[in-house]
Design a protein around this motif. Structure first.
Motif, PDB file in Angstrom:
ATOM      1  N   VAL A   1      -4.751   3.288   7.127  1.00  0.00           N
ATOM      2  CA  VAL A   1      -6.348   3.912   7.325  1.00  0.00           C
ATOM      3  C   VAL A   1      -6.409   4.215   8.743  1.00  0.00           C
ATOM      4  O   VAL A   1      -5.858   3.629   9.677  1.00  0.00           O
ATOM      5  CB  VAL A   1      -7.169   2.460   7.269  1.00  0.00           C
ATOM      6  CG1 VAL A   1      -8.553   2.853   7.828  1.00  0.00           C
ATOM      7  CG2 VAL A   1      -7.232   1.895   5.762  1.00  0.00           C
TER       8      VAL A   1
ATOM      9  N   THR B   1     -14.280   2.835   7.750  1.00  0.00           N
ATOM     10  CA  THR B   1     -13.602   1.922   6.806  1.00  0.00           C
ATOM     11  C   THR B   1     -13.982   0.111   7.317  1.00  0.00           C
ATOM     12  O   THR B   1     -14.589  -0.456   6.791  1.00  0.00           O
ATOM     13  CB  THR B   1     -12.256   1.738   6.659  1.00  0.00           C
ATOM     14  OG1 THR B   1     -12.134   3.285   6.367  1.00  0.00           O
ATOM     15  CG2 THR B   1     -11.620   1.169   5.855  1.00  0.00           C
TER      16      THR B   1
ATOM     17  N   ARG C   1     -15.297   2.415  -1.213  1.00  0.00           N
ATOM     18  CA  ARG C   1     -14.401   2.273  -0.286  1.00  0.00           C
ATOM     19  C   ARG C   1     -14.114   0.846   0.042  1.00  0.00           C
ATOM     20  O   ARG C   1     -13.393   0.518   0.842  1.00  0.00           O
ATOM     21  CB  ARG C   1     -14.679   3.320   0.914  1.00  0.00           C
ATOM     22  CG  ARG C   1     -13.372   3.165   1.974  1.00  0.00           C
ATOM     23  CD  ARG C   1     -13.644   4.413   2.797  1.00  0.00           C
ATOM     24  NE  ARG C   1     -12.844   4.478   3.883  1.00  0.00           N
ATOM     25  CZ  ARG C   1     -11.619   5.088   3.567  1.00  0.00           C
ATOM     26  NH1 ARG C   1     -11.224   5.514   2.406  1.00  0.00           N
ATOM     27  NH2 ARG C   1     -10.618   4.943   4.342  1.00  0.00           N
TER      28      ARG C   1
ATOM     29  N   GLU D   1      -6.323   3.923  -0.789  1.00  0.00           N
ATOM     30  CA  GLU D   1      -7.256   4.631   0.178  1.00  0.00           C
ATOM     31  C   GLU D   1      -7.439   6.205   0.201  1.00  0.00           C
ATOM     32  O   GLU D   1      -8.562   6.727   0.408  1.00  0.00           O
ATOM     33  CB  GLU D   1      -6.211   4.711   1.633  1.00  0.00           C
ATOM     34  CG  GLU D   1      -6.942   4.601   3.039  1.00  0.00           C
ATOM     35  CD  GLU D   1      -7.380   6.034   3.614  1.00  0.00           C
ATOM     36  OE1 GLU D   1      -8.010   6.419   3.858  1.00  0.00           O
ATOM     37  OE2 GLU D   1      -6.541   6.966   2.887  1.00  0.00           O
TER      38      GLU D   1
END
Length: 415
Positions: free
Chosen positions: A102, A112, A81, A72
């Motif tokens: 996250v 994300t 990502r 991450e």
């Protein structure tokens, strides 16, 4: 095993599972066309996938936490990502650890998971996106990044299709670039205008978090309950409205607009305030985020023209005051003979569609001066059918996109 080897193996495993799933879907379609019957799953394939997942699921918690955290922290921008989402797709254990690590866009300034598109943006630096308009198909693609890339590998966030009706215009918003069915779990909401294109209503496919809702009179379900899985939400929920002031005297000048965000309390921009932040969709989108890319090249899916049902927020005496936004007044430039706004280099082409939104604050409100002058959303043209969209807290990407879509509708009474 090195850290890079772990990441590479995660990608390979993800690609392998995706190819097996696609082969299974194609095989299912082939047999379904020959005979209407149920097909038993391949037990050998299931056991193979289960054993592969169990090896990763049985990692020591400390090692798993360290792996996901390092992934991450190292992959902060798209498309790299995507590896973070791959981690969440390994198994249930990995998914829970990844979701725990996250942070929301408000906290980290990064997008994300799909739910990030419904969460408020960051306080400081805005999330910068651009919108590509396709006049031929009446579609609008919201992509992440400063400007479009030359190879077309931009990260798609949301897509919308404009549908004209006899008395209104609908912009159907979806997670997929070519699936605009209301019965699909890629459907996230819509924007609807009145006949003149001066008033718009934003609808969400899922109920606002921590809000009371009630059915509006004369409205029904979003679709018939027998048409789709019962896991899908059956209603649209009104979350905001946009209005453009009529230009009766036909005077020169930019459009004047006002927005009321019903699900965002005004207290969210006051000191110590907070904006509602959903943590999950009403149905599971986690495994669908990257599967939509496999639909590329297929014909777009449209939805029926049946009346659109909705729910509105209940108005009670104790309900919080909603956040109101207004467009920032431009200044007249004598040398250029035009209205000007400081877009900080993000807008390069003059257009009546260009705007900046700030909070509509009264003197009695406890809002710092810096917060009053902060541009929450700005939208402007940089090329033919290319527009930039930068948004701040407390708006989400979905809400900002819906507001920007209202600028594309024809408004002869406002210009």
């Amino acid at each position: 095993m090195s850290f890079k080897s772990i990441v590479r193996e995660l990608k390979e495993m993800r690609d392998g599972i995706g190819s097996k799933s696609r082969r299974g879907v194609e095989a299912g379609k082939h047999w379904h066309s020959r005979k209407q019957t149920h097909i038993a799953p391949d037990q050998a394939l299931l056991s193979s996938d289960s054993s592969q997942h169990s090896l990763w699921a049985n990692l020591p918690p400390e090692l798993l936490l360290d792996i996901v955290r390092r992934v991450e922290e190292s992959e902060t921008s798209w498309p790299a990502r995507a590896v973070v989402v791959f981690c969440a797709s390994v198994c249930r254990t990995w998914r829970e650890v990844t979701k725990e690590i996250v942070q929301t866009p408000e906290q980290c300034g990064r997008l994300t998971f799909p739910i990030s598109l419904k969460q408020p943006g960051p306080h400081e630096s805005p999330i910068q996106c651009f919108i590509r308009r396709d006049r031929g198909t009446s579609t609008y693609h919201l992509c992440f990044g400063l400007v479009p890339s030359e190879d077309g590998s931009d990260k798609l966030l949301l897509a919308a299709r404009k549908i004209r009706r006899a008395t209104c215009t609908d912009f159907v918003i979806s997670l997929a670039a070519n699936d605009f069915s209301r019965a699909s779990n890629s459907y996230v909401g819509k924007l609807r205008s009145n006949f003149l294109g001066t008033k718009f209503t934003i609808y969400d496919s899922q109920p606002p978090c921590d809000m009371t809702i009630q059915p509006t009179g004369g409205m029904s379900r979003r679709f018939h309950s027998k048409q789709v899985s019962p896991r899908l939400p059956a209603y649209n929920y009104r979350i905001g409205s946009i209005s453009y002031e009529l230009n009766v005297l036909r005077t020169r000048g930019p459009r004047r607009m006002n927005c009321i965000m019903d699900t965002i309390p005004f207290s969210s921009i006051e000191e110590g305030g907070a904006a509602p932040t959903p943590t999950s969709f009403a149905q599971s989108f986690d495994e669908l985020f990257f599967s939509f890319t496999s639909l590329k090249g297929k014909e777009p899916i449209t939805y029926s023209s049946s009346p659109s049902p909705s729910l509105s927020l209940a108005s009670t005496p104790g309900s919080p005051q909603p956040l109101a936004l207004k467009n920032k007044a431009p200044r007249w430039h004598e040398q250029l003979q035009c209205w000007c706004l400081n877009f900080r280099g993000r807008v390069t082409v003059a257009s009546v569609k260009n705007f900046q939104l700030v909070a509509a604050v009264e003197p009695s409100h406890n809002v710092p001066l810096a917060e009053q002058e902060k541009v929450i959303l700005q939208f402007g043209k940089i090329g033919k059918d290319i527009f930039t969209m930068d948004y701040h807290y407390p708006l989400s990407a979905f809400q900002a996109f819906a507001i920007c879509l209202s600028s594309f509708d024809t408004k002869p009474a406002c210009e």
